[in-house]
Design an enzyme around this catalytic site. Structure first.
Site, PDB file in Angstrom:
ATOM      1  NE  ARG A  43      -3.898  -1.862   2.340  1.00  0.00           N
ATOM      2  CZ  ARG A  43      -5.035  -1.670   2.613  1.00  0.00           C
ATOM      3  NH1 ARG A  43      -5.585  -0.331   2.384  1.00  0.00           N
ATOM      4  NH2 ARG A  43      -6.130  -2.633   2.275  1.00  0.00           N
ATOM      5  NE  ARG A  87       1.240  10.126  16.142  1.00  0.00           N
ATOM      6  CZ  ARG A  87       1.367  10.953  14.906  1.00  0.00           C
ATOM      7  NH1 ARG A  87       1.798  10.395  13.929  1.00  0.00           N
ATOM      8  NH2 ARG A  87       0.747  12.084  14.909  1.00  0.00           N
ATOM      9  CB  ILE A  88       8.436  11.084  14.917  1.00  0.00           C
ATOM     10  CG1 ILE A  88       8.571   9.851  13.700  1.00  0.00           C
ATOM     11  CG2 ILE A  88       9.508  10.643  15.942  1.00  0.00           C
ATOM     12  CD1 ILE A  88      10.213  10.238  13.120  1.00  0.00           C
ATOM     13  CD  GLU A 179      -1.736  12.019  18.145  1.00  0.00           C
ATOM     14  OE1 GLU A 179      -0.893  11.463  17.511  1.00  0.00           O
ATOM     15  OE2 GLU A 179      -2.711  11.567  18.680  1.00  0.00           O
ATOM     16  CG  MET A 180      -5.965  13.084  13.810  1.00  0.00           C
ATOM     17  SD  MET A 180      -6.579  13.418  12.160  1.00  0.00           S
ATOM     18  CE  MET A 180      -8.217  12.683  12.328  1.00  0.00           C
ATOM     19  CB  SER A 203       2.641  21.216  11.853  1.00  0.00           C
ATOM     20  OG  SER A 203       1.394  20.625  12.311  1.00  0.00           O
ATOM     21  CG  ASP A 204      -2.035  22.998  12.626  1.00  0.00           C
ATOM     22  OD1 ASP A 204      -1.229  21.873  12.276  1.00  0.00           O
ATOM     23  OD2 ASP A 204      -2.944  22.811  13.472  1.00  0.00           O
TER      24      ASP A 204
HETATM   25  N1  HPA Z   1      -5.724  18.300  14.250  1.00  0.00           N
HETATM   26  C1  HPA Z   1      -5.380  16.984  14.122  1.00  0.00           C
HETATM   27  N2  HPA Z   1      -4.287  16.582  13.703  1.00  0.00           N
HETATM   28  C2  HPA Z   1      -3.217  17.576  13.234  1.00  0.00           C
HETATM   29  C3  HPA Z   1      -3.294  18.890  13.393  1.00  0.00           C
HETATM   30  C4  HPA Z   1      -4.499  19.214  13.874  1.00  0.00           C
HETATM   31  O1  HPA Z   1      -4.842  20.263  14.010  1.00  0.00           O
HETATM   32  N3  HPA Z   1      -2.349  19.230  13.080  1.00  0.00           N
HETATM   33  C5  HPA Z   1      -1.314  18.178  12.756  1.00  0.00           C
HETATM   34  N4  HPA Z   1      -1.997  17.062  13.000  1.00  0.00           N
END
Ligand code: HPA
Length: 235
Positions: A43, A87-88, A179-180, A203-204
């Site tokens: 995949r 996890r990174i 994050e998720m 990252s945000d």
């Molecule tokens: N939400 C979920 N996962 C993420 C986010 C976010 O704002 N930024 C980077 N991974």
């Protein structure tokens, strides 16, 4: 071979770094590892095994979300006998007190996800990191003079949502960032009595919509990659 990973027995090392994105795993393998072999590309989720300063390790990808990292980490732990998964990844900060590029070592991950309940009957909505990787990462950050925050993160099941207010679970646990994936990774490691940590780069910033630009992204993640790799040397 497992259902989703085509590496042969013995081709995955005891310590595995998991990026979300297969191309980030490839970048780390290309730039930091020696003696690299691509051991799975099922995949297009790449797994590379090689050495970092003579220490053997595997670096691969988890994909996005609890179901995806749930599959890869379960197969790595159970079919390839990995002992430790780090996890990174990246995260969105829930607070303006965090700045872009900051590093977080997740002490706990909370979630509305049904992953842990469906998989193991766990009733909890939060899991701690498992084993010693978390402490080793903290110690390594001190050695490298890198600033690193510890705290609770939110492993959300959705990236886009209608409601603009913070989810209730984020308020309940005073989460630093979204994050998720960490929740499913920690739940798997707990059930299987393995070690797991999650290291993130901001990252945000969710309240201000500030973001690391696409150009900055590669360079932005270098301190996290270096920290993870140096921590692996002590595990
Ligand atoms: N939400 C979920 N996962 C993420 C986010 C976010 O704002 N930024 C980077 N991974």
């Amino acid at each position: 071979m497992s259902i989703h990973i085509s590496a042969r027995p013995g081709e995955i090392e005891k310590i595995v770094l998991l990026a979300g994105d297969p191309l980030r795993a490839k970048y780390i393998a290309d730039n930091y590892l020696q003696n690299v072999t691509l051991v799975s590309s099922t995949r297009n989720i790449y797994f590379f095994t090689g050495t970092y300063k003579d220490k053997p390790l595997t670096i691969g990808a988890s994909g996005m979300g609890c179901p995806s990292i749930g599959i890869y980490s379960f197969e790595l732990f159970t079919e390839y006998d990995a002992d430790c998964i780090i996890r990174i990844g990246t995260c969105g900060a829930y607070t303006k007190k965090l700045k872009l590029f900051e590093l977080i070592n997740a002490e706990t991950a909370c979630s509305e996800s049904t992953y842990a309940a469906c998989a193991y009957g766990y009733k909890k909505d939060s899991f701690k990191h498992q084993g010693d990787a978390f402490d080793v990462i903290n110690d390594t950050a001190v050695d490298l003079n890198l600033e690193l925050k510890n705290g609770t993160i939110h492993s959300g099941d959705v990236f886009y949502r209608a409601e603009k207010d913070k989810p209730a679970i984020v308020k309940k646990y005073k989460c630093l960032a979204a994050e998720m994936e960490a929740f499913a990774l920690f739940a798997n490691a707990r059930y299987l009595k393995k070690s797991a940590a999650t290291l993130l780069t901001v990252s945000d910033i969710i309240p201000t919509h500030e973001k690391i630009s696409a150009d900055e992204r590669e360079k932005a993640l270098l301190p996290m990659m270096k920290l993870a790799l140096e921590a692996v040397l002590k595990l």
